[in-house]
Structures are given as C-alpha cells and as structure tokens.
Design a protein around this motif. Structure first.
Motif, PDB file in Angstrom:
ATOM      1  N   VAL A 112      27.490  49.070  37.190  1.00  0.00           N
ATOM      2  CA  VAL A 112      26.447  49.683  38.012  1.00  0.00           C
ATOM      3  C   VAL A 112      26.977  49.915  39.419  1.00  0.00           C
ATOM      4  O   VAL A 112      26.800  50.987  40.006  1.00  0.00           O
ATOM      5  N   GLN A 113      27.642  48.917  39.974  1.00  0.00           N
ATOM      6  CA  GLN A 113      28.237  49.058  41.308  1.00  0.00           C
ATOM      7  C   GLN A 113      29.213  50.222  41.345  1.00  0.00           C
ATOM      8  O   GLN A 113      29.196  51.050  42.265  1.00  0.00           O
ATOM      9  N   GLN A 114      30.082  50.274  40.347  1.00  0.00           N
ATOM     10  CA  GLN A 114      31.099  51.326  40.311  1.00  0.00           C
ATOM     11  C   GLN A 114      30.456  52.708  40.240  1.00  0.00           C
ATOM     12  O   GLN A 114      30.811  53.612  41.002  1.00  0.00           O
ATOM     13  N   TYR A 115      29.488  52.859  39.338  1.00  0.00           N
ATOM     14  CA  TYR A 115      28.849  54.162  39.163  1.00  0.00           C
ATOM     15  C   TYR A 115      28.078  54.579  40.410  1.00  0.00           C
ATOM     16  O   TYR A 115      28.092  55.753  40.795  1.00  0.00           O
ATOM     17  N   LEU A 116      27.387  53.643  41.050  1.00  0.00           N
ATOM     18  CA  LEU A 116      26.645  53.983  42.259  1.00  0.00           C
ATOM     19  C   LEU A 116      27.586  54.389  43.384  1.00  0.00           C
ATOM     20  O   LEU A 116      27.293  55.321  44.141  1.00  0.00           O
ATOM     21  N   PHE A 117      28.705  53.699  43.497  1.00  0.00           N
ATOM     22  CA  PHE A 117      29.693  54.073  44.510  1.00  0.00           C
ATOM     23  C   PHE A 117      30.238  55.473  44.234  1.00  0.00           C
ATOM     24  O   PHE A 117      30.330  56.320  45.121  1.00  0.00           O
ATOM     25  N   MET A 121      19.067  52.302  45.899  1.00  0.00           N
ATOM     26  CA  MET A 121      17.639  52.330  46.168  1.00  0.00           C
ATOM     27  C   MET A 121      16.891  53.278  45.241  1.00  0.00           C
ATOM     28  O   MET A 121      15.672  53.225  45.163  1.00  0.00           O
ATOM     29  N   TYR A 122      17.624  54.170  44.546  1.00  0.00           N
ATOM     30  CA  TYR A 122      16.918  55.144  43.705  1.00  0.00           C
ATOM     31  C   TYR A 122      17.615  55.473  42.390  1.00  0.00           C
ATOM     32  O   TYR A 122      16.976  55.959  41.461  1.00  0.00           O
ATOM     33  N   ALA A 123      18.915  55.217  42.268  1.00  0.00           N
ATOM     34  CA  ALA A 123      19.655  55.708  41.099  1.00  0.00           C
ATOM     35  C   ALA A 123      20.067  54.622  40.118  1.00  0.00           C
ATOM     36  O   ALA A 123      20.634  54.944  39.065  1.00  0.00           O
ATOM     37  N   SER A 124      19.801  53.361  40.415  1.00  0.00           N
ATOM     38  CA  SER A 124      20.282  52.288  39.537  1.00  0.00           C
ATOM     39  C   SER A 124      19.756  52.434  38.117  1.00  0.00           C
ATOM     40  O   SER A 124      20.506  52.331  37.144  1.00  0.00           O
TER      41      SER A 124
END
Length: 383
Positions: free
Chosen positions: A215-220, A246-249
């Motif tokens: 999740v961290q990787q994809y959000l970055f 804040m919106y895409a997780s």
C-alpha cells in the motif's frame, strides 16, 4: 469461553423483501445509489447484449475450452473486448480463465475442502466480526449467518489457513465477497489465491501483510504519477497538505470494490484481472483528471470531501475507463524514481496512525485528517 464457529450460529431472519437492482443490491430511493442503479434497458440494448454474449461464447468455447487458443491467435481482440466489458452472465467463468485460478483449482483437488473442514484459524472470530460489513445492502449477504455470510466466512477462513503469514486482514472481505457473487466458494478461494500469490500478475499479498508495505509503495508511486501527469493539481495538493493516503488507500486495498458504484467496479475488475494493477493507477488518475478544474480551486476541507465523493459523471464506466486507458503509465516515471532514490537515503518507518486510518477509511469513511505518512524502504516493482 470456547469460541464458536459461524456454522454453530443459527441463521437470522431473512431480510424483508425490497426492490433490488439487476446486481442484487437493495434499491435506494435516490438515483445516485452507491451501487449504480440502471435505467430500464430497451429492446435494442437487449439485442446488442445478446450479440455480445454470442461473440464471447464463440471466443471462449464450451467451459473455456477454446480460450487459450483464441488468446494466442487474437490477443488484441481479447484485450479490446475485455475493456468494453465482459457479459455479466459469463463474467465468473472469464475471470477464472484470465486470472489463472482455474488452473490452480485443477492442480489442487480437495485442498479447499481440507482447509474449510479440517483446519482451524486464529482469525475465525475476526472474520465473523467483520462479515456483516461486506456488501451489507446485497441480498446474498444480508441475512445474519445466512448462506452468503457462511460462504464468505469459509473462503476467508480457508485463505487465512492457506497463507498463515498473511492470515486475514480487514479489506480482504470485499475481494472475496465480490468473487462470491460470480462463482462458487471453491472457485472464489482459488481466484483469491491467484491474486494474492501472483498466478498471472504481480502478487497482491503485500497489500495485507503487516505494515501494509505494498500500500505504501503504490501510494508513493501514485503520488509521483499524479504530479507528473497533473503538475498543477499536484502543487495544489502539496499546498493543502493532501496526500494519497487520505483518499486512495481503499482504491488499492479493495480494487475499487468498497465504495464505488458496482457496475463501475465490475468493469474495472474485468481489466484488472487481465492487465494487472496498472488499471487501478490509471482509473485513479482519470478520476482526478475528470475533476481537475474543480479540485484545483478547493481548500483542504472541501478537497477531502470531493476526493471521497466524485460526481456522477465520473462514475460512468464508459466515460472514466476510456480516459483511464488513454493515460500512459510507464513502469515508473524518471522523476518518481529519482525522488524514491533520494528517500531511500533515510530510514523510514510506518507508524500505527497510518494503519489505523486505513482501517477507518475502508469501513467508516474516515473524516478526520490523516497526517502525511513516512515512506518505507520497499522494493520497487514494475506496476
């Protein structure tokens, strides 16, 4: 006190009869139902759908016997038709064919039954607690401890035993629940395995592992792509301290199956299972692009609301998916790669605030402010 399994509970009373949409969700009084109510279809539309079904039946053969041969001969035709949408009556079968789960099922006879009946899971009570949160307005899952909830419990329990390192995590229920609407328990289980273990595309299990590393990787990566494709919006988000966590997780964790209209989620899943996670990035970028001119004018509080409540026009699959498919997403942008390498020089960690807010975002539409999170040093996969 001895814990009870869901099979030991008595089913609750069946839900009161209420009008349903064509997907089985309870109809809402307003037209902008979160599950996408559709207007009555004309005779022409029914005829056009019948023609599509005949083309697809010819393409896949009886029980999928011609599928692999057709994909080898005409891959571009297959890709084009999938992007237009798989006929609903064939969706379950085609999903199994394009995900590789049918092969897993055939190679592992009796394994699912063994996991469900003879194995125990440390996550059983957590699964029972969360089941009622999965598609609560769908007729299949409405009855407490009814057939739908029992099937969902069985699939999630089986996976938590199959992969004890991942076990069960909130959010997985939406994947399993969506699959159960189109196939049997055993088929849904093996498709879940195919997704999380990467039978065809990159494995998704990192979305649910401790610390949510993927999740961290994809959000970055999404943040870098957004700033590359929409620099003005990216600058505005930076000024208003808005970040993708804040919106895409839940876009990534549930592949748009949590809060988006069901007819749109299905079309995204058609492409996702065939082309991989790139479509999640592309749809996310398309949604921001569609609302770009409005978003750049909004202050923080209104931005947070707008990013969780997109306009009706953006929820039309025939609008947003062509936009998404027109966006070119390279394995990773040069700019994003440089930023990522700079961040690797420091030691980062994932604090508990991030995980807590992700859970709230998935189940409660978190309205509070989520502080910008630290980016963990993770391996950079191709999208």
């Amino acid at each position: 006190m001895e814990k009870k399994k869901i099979d030991e509970y008595e089913p609750g009373p069946p839900p009161s009869p209420r009008p349903l949409d064509r997907f089985g969700f309870v109809k809402q009084e307003v037209n902008n139902s979160p599950h996408g109510l559709t207007k009555g279809r004309s005779a022409y539309e029914f005829e056009r759908e019948e023609r599509r079904v005949r083309k697809w039946r010819k393409m896949i053969g009886v029980g999928g016997s011609d599928w692999k041969h057709y994909v080898r001969r005409k891959p571009h035709v297959v890709k084009r038709r999938i992007r237009k949408g798989i006929p609903d009556c064939l969706r379950g079968l085609v999903w199994q064919l394009i995900s590789g789960s049918r092969d897993l099922l055939l190679m592992n006879p009796g394994v699912y039954e063994q996991l469900v009946i003879y194995e125990t899971s440390a996550s059983e009570l957590d699964i029972i607690r969360d089941i009622s949160r999965t598609f609560p307005s769908h007729v299949f899952f409405q009855q407490r401890h009814g057939p739908g909830q029992r099937s969902l419990y069985n699939v999630l329990k089986a996976y938590s035993v199959y992969d004890r390192d991942v076990g069960y995590v909130q959010g997985m229920g939406f994947l399993a629940g969506l699959l159960l609407l189109y196939m049997s328990e055993e088929d849904a289980f093996w498709l879940l395995v195919a997704l999380l273990k990467g039978a065809v595309h990159a494995p998704m299990e990192g979305l649910y592992q401790v610390g949510l590393p993927l999740v961290q990787q994809y959000l970055f990566q999404f943040d870098c792509l957004m700033k590359e494709h929409m620099p003005k919006l990216g600058e505005h988000f930076t000024q208003e301290i808005i970040n993708p966590s804040m919106y895409a997780s839940q876009w990534f964790i549930t592949v748009f199956s949590y809060s988006f209209p069901f007819h749109l989620a299905l079309r995204i899943w058609d492409v996702f299972l065939y082309e991989g996670v790139k479509i999640v990035f592309k749809v996310g970028l398309a949604l921001l692009k569609y609302c770009h001119d409005d978003l750049v004018k909004l202050p923080f509080e209104k931005l947070v609301h707008a990013l969780r409540n997109f306009p009706e026009g953006a929820m039309d699959p025939d609008t947003v998916l062509p936009m998404a498919n027109s966006i070119k997403v390279l394995p990773f942008s040069v700019r994003g790669w440089r930023v990522f390498k700079q961040k690797q020089k420091f030691e980062f960690y994932l604090n508990s605030t991030f995980y807590h807010h992700i859970t709230l975002i998935i189940y409660h539409g978190c309205s509070g402010y989520l502080h910008p999170f630290s980016v963990c040093c993770v391996s950079l996969f191709k999208l």
